[in-house]
Scaffold this active site. Structure first.
Site, short mmCIF file in Angstrom:
data_model
loop_
_atom_site.label_atom_id
_atom_site.label_comp_id
_atom_site.label_asym_id
_atom_site.label_seq_id
_atom_site.Cartn_x
_atom_site.Cartn_y
_atom_site.Cartn_z
CG ASP A 237 -23.35 -49.68 15.79
OD1 ASP A 237 -23.50 -48.36 16.33
OD2 ASP A 237 -22.56 -50.54 16.46
CE1 TYR A 238 -22.84 -41.30 15.52
CE2 TYR A 238 -21.56 -41.41 13.36
CZ TYR A 238 -22.09 -40.80 14.33
OH TYR A 238 -21.77 -39.30 14.39
#
Length: 766
Positions: free
Chosen positions: A289-290
């Site tokens: 994820d980011y």
């Protein structure tokens, strides 16, 4: 004549050249394994690490791609994909750099959070799940893929399949509720909708199931927080939807932010390798994820080099935004903290995904400007969105059949969500054009027609606290806060209400009150709106509460005082039309809750498939009993149970039967029930089947959903609904994490929600 022959000859020559060119291209594209292996052998270490790098460029302006810093990195082979670029023109410009200026001309992946539609936006996923209609859910993903692919996107970070039983967590809005069986069916439908069983099609895109794993169970319901649970609960309650997505052939998986067994999921080899690959046979690639990799530093797992090596060795192949792989893996390789074999395997998986998408055959496959002009936000797609949205709405209360409304008279439409078109799409609607969404005010005017007079007043702001409202209306979803005193706003609303036959109050959450990093400790409607609602109720006029929300709310006061409550979630581009269709009875509501609505936030986490304690409550009225498992100040039961949802008609269940009272491991039982529409409207009902395993080697839930069918019945019509039960429906993970069924007694419940009490029983024998 001679001129015609020359023209014919030239045409044939051109056609022949084109056919030879196509044949030449076809020869160049070798079988996947051979092609990828050969390409990998040509890559430098820097180029390999570049394929593992997924930066965001921001939505760069057309014509600026060549001069941007990201262009330099792409040309140098330091980028494997990009996300958050929107439109064919921009994407084609960037792809051109990759395939014409980089040494090996490897095309890029282009990803976007296409969560519940593209420009044609469907209900938020929690709302979509309340349709209980897998064909509609799959179709919504298919339309999303059609539009996104027409605009250059080839990869979506969806579906989110995290089970959540805690409505304080804001991202409950992005999932499919609390149940692993239903969640698994939806996960499969979404993957099939996006990928369409064939990634070579130009209107299919790569799906990414997220967030692996357990992201929906953070302590205190606070986003990104610690998750700590037993393996037996993971496998029985939280893992099934992820596995269903893998079994459906999902092409990629996203790691979650939370820790699992004391290790952040992004660095968990047990999750990414042992479970995902070895046990489940996943063949695609894993993306963080980011900034998931550098965030492990704050978790206390080491510096950027350490956490990057940890993630790669765990089984993560692509680094979203963190640039830990790009900046540190070369050093880790020199220091023998990672191996070239591990790097090569990661690169191989990403190249294979690009091959499957057809990008090596045609890197501009998703860059057809004609498609972008004709396949996005079409009239046909909006019509389907309207139909689907209407079926996601859940009727929670309808005292004295106040609904449906008549298409005559005067309606007072009041509330801060009544004329808020840019909130209709809900959270995670990054491609939506808010100005094109249909507000409730417009929807009621359009559907009601000329015979209905609609008077509007805002009545209140979202909340008394201006800072809270600012934080809850981000990303261009402002409600245009009114600076007048609250008394003046309410007085204006009451003046409008006095002129009406019925009041429709559009209240609840704004779009960004739920979603990522939107956790709440108070699950009630904001006080400013509660004060408005109470003032409207005092008029004596009939009141319909149209409730906007992205999570289960605590509605004790509203349920006690408001005659009719229609829960509409955030229903997407066509929200106003869909809601009005239901309010006026053009569509009979058929949505059923996929999450439990609590009576109090103190009951959270709350869900139907709980287990008994050794001291369960002995009465069915919820009365307090000392030294039993209950509360002093509240009963155990929820306000609205999982599976609940009313209709304008009524359905009666009778004649529940089971084909035998015993079944062996190779057998099959048939359960039948008669359902009759006993009301005055044609309608749809979701018939639900639950099973209880009465005795097990480990404790078992009081009920588990194991089947459902959504049926349509005309007024007075009866239908016999059939369910088959096999040993697969009785299996669970035991204390050794073996997936088994055990001989013994089982109860089977069938009804319209999880509180169904009609039951039959059988015994499973060896």
């Amino acid at each position: 004549m001679k001129k015609n022959l020359i023209m014919l000859f030239l045409a044939c020559a051109v056609l022949g050249h084109a056919q030879k060119k196509d044949a030449k291209n076809a020869v160049k594209i070798k079988p996947k394994s051979e092609f990828v292996t050969e390409l990998l052998s040509k890559m430098t270490l820097d180029e390999k690490l570049g394929q593992l790098n997924l930066p965001t460029s921001g939505d760069i302006t057309t014509g600026q791609a060549n001069s941007s810093n990201v262009a330099k990195n792409i040309a140098e082979g330091k980028v494997g994909g990009l996300f958050n670029i929107k439109s064919v023109q921009k994407i084609k410009e960037v792809q051109k750099i990759a395939v014409e200026k980089s040494r090996l001309k490897i095309p890029l992946l282009f990803g976007m959070d296409v969560i519940h539609g593209y420009e044609t936006t469907f209900p938020i996923p929690l709302g979509l799940s309340c349709t209980w209609d897998m064909k509609l859910i799959e179709r919504s993903a298919q339309i999303a893929a059609q539009e996104a692919s027409a605009d250059g996107i080839n990869w979506t970070f969806s579906p989110m399949v995290d089970i959540s039983r805690d409505p304080r967590w804001g991202r409950i809005s992005e999932g499919s509720g609390e149940d692993p069986y239903l969640g698994s069916q939806i996960a499969k439908a979404m993957v099939n909708g996006y990928q369409q069983h064939d990634l070579s099609k130009n209107n299919s895109i790569l799906a990414c199931v997220k967030h692996f794993a357990l992201y929906g169970a953070p302590e205190a319901g606070r986003d990104y927080n610690t998750v700590d649970m037993s393996h037996i609960r993971m496998f029985n309650d939280y893992f099934p939807p992820y596995k269903a997505a893998v079994d459906a052939g999902v092409g990629s998986v996203m790691a979650s932010f939370n820790e699992v067994d004391g290790i952040p999921a992004t660095g968990s080899k047990w999750l990414m390798t042992d479970v995902l690959r070895k046990q489940w046979g996943f063949k695609g690639f894993v993306v963080t994820d980011y900034t998931g990799i550098p965030e492990m530093i704050d978790h206390g797992m080491g510096d950027l080099q350490q956490v990057s090596a940890l993630a790669l060795n765990a089984g993560v192949e692509m680094d979203m935004v963190g640039e830990g792989f790009l900046g540190t893996l070369k050093k880790s390789l020199d220091e023998k903290k990672v191996t070239i074999e591990t790097i090569d395997n990661a690169v191989k998986l990403i190249l294979e995904a690009k091959y499957d998408l057809g990008l090596f055959h045609d890197p501009y496959k998703y860059c057809d400007p004609k498609r972008a002009k004709t396949e996005i936000f079409t009239t046909a797609s909006r019509k389907e969105a309207r139909d689907i949205s209407a079926q996601s709405l859940v009727l929670l209360k309808n005292q004295n059949q106040l609904l449906p409304l008549k298409k005559t008279g005067t309606i007072a439409l009041i509330g801060p969500l009544a004329d808020a078109r840019n909130n209709m799409s809900g959270t995670w609607s990054v491609a939506t054009v808010g100005e094109k969404c249909i507000s409730l005010l417009q929807g009621i005017q359009d559907v009601g027609g000329k015979s209905v007079k609609v008077l509007y007043a805002k009545g209140s702001n979202l909340d008394y606290n201006e800072t809270f409202e600012t934080n809850a209306t981000m990303f261009g979803k402002t409600l245009n806060r009114d600076s007048r005193p609250k008394e003046e706003l309410i007085a204006e609303a009451l003046k409008v209400a006095e002129q009406s036959d019925v009041i429709v109050a559009a209240l609840g959450e704004s779009a960004e009150m739920s979603g990522e990093s939107s956790s709440r400790t108070n699950l009630e409607i904001p006080q400013a709106q509660k004060d408005l609602l109470n003032a409207l109720l005092k008029t004596g006029k009939p009141v319909v509460l149209v409730l906007f929300d992205g999570r289960p709310l605590v509605l004790n006061d509203e349920n006690a005082t408001v005659p009719a409550i229609l829960n509409v979630w955030f229903a997407g581009s066509e929200a106003g039309h869909a809601i009005a269709d239901v309010l006026f009875g053009d569509v009979n509501p058929s949505g059923k809750l996929t999450t439990t609505f609590p009576r109090s936030v103190g009951q959270v986490p709350i869900y139907y498939a709980h287990k008994n304690t050794g001291r369960p409550l002995s009465n069915s009225e919820g009365k307090f009993e000392k030294f039993r498992s209950n509360y002093i100040d509240e009963r155990n039961e929820p306000l609205f149970p999982f599976g609940f949802g009313l209709s304008y008609t009524t359905f009666d269940y009778s004649n529940l039967k089971i084909s035998a009272d015993k079944m062996n491991f190779d057998g099959k039982l048939k359960v039948t029930v008669d359902v009759i529409n006993t009301g005055n409207f044609d309608g749809k009902e979701t018939v639900q089947l639950y099973i209880r395993d009465l005795v097990g080697s480990v404790t078992r839930p009081v009920k588990e959903l194991k089947g459902f069918q959504k049926i349509a019945l005309k007024k007075g019509e009866k239908q016999t609904v059939n369910f088959d039960i096999t040993v697969e429906d009785l299996k669970f993970y035991n204390s050794d994490l073996q997936f088994v069924a055990e001989p013994g007694q089982f109860d089977v419940f069938v009804g319209g929600n999880s509180a169904a009490d009609k039951k039959v029983s059988f015994e499973l024998t060896k």
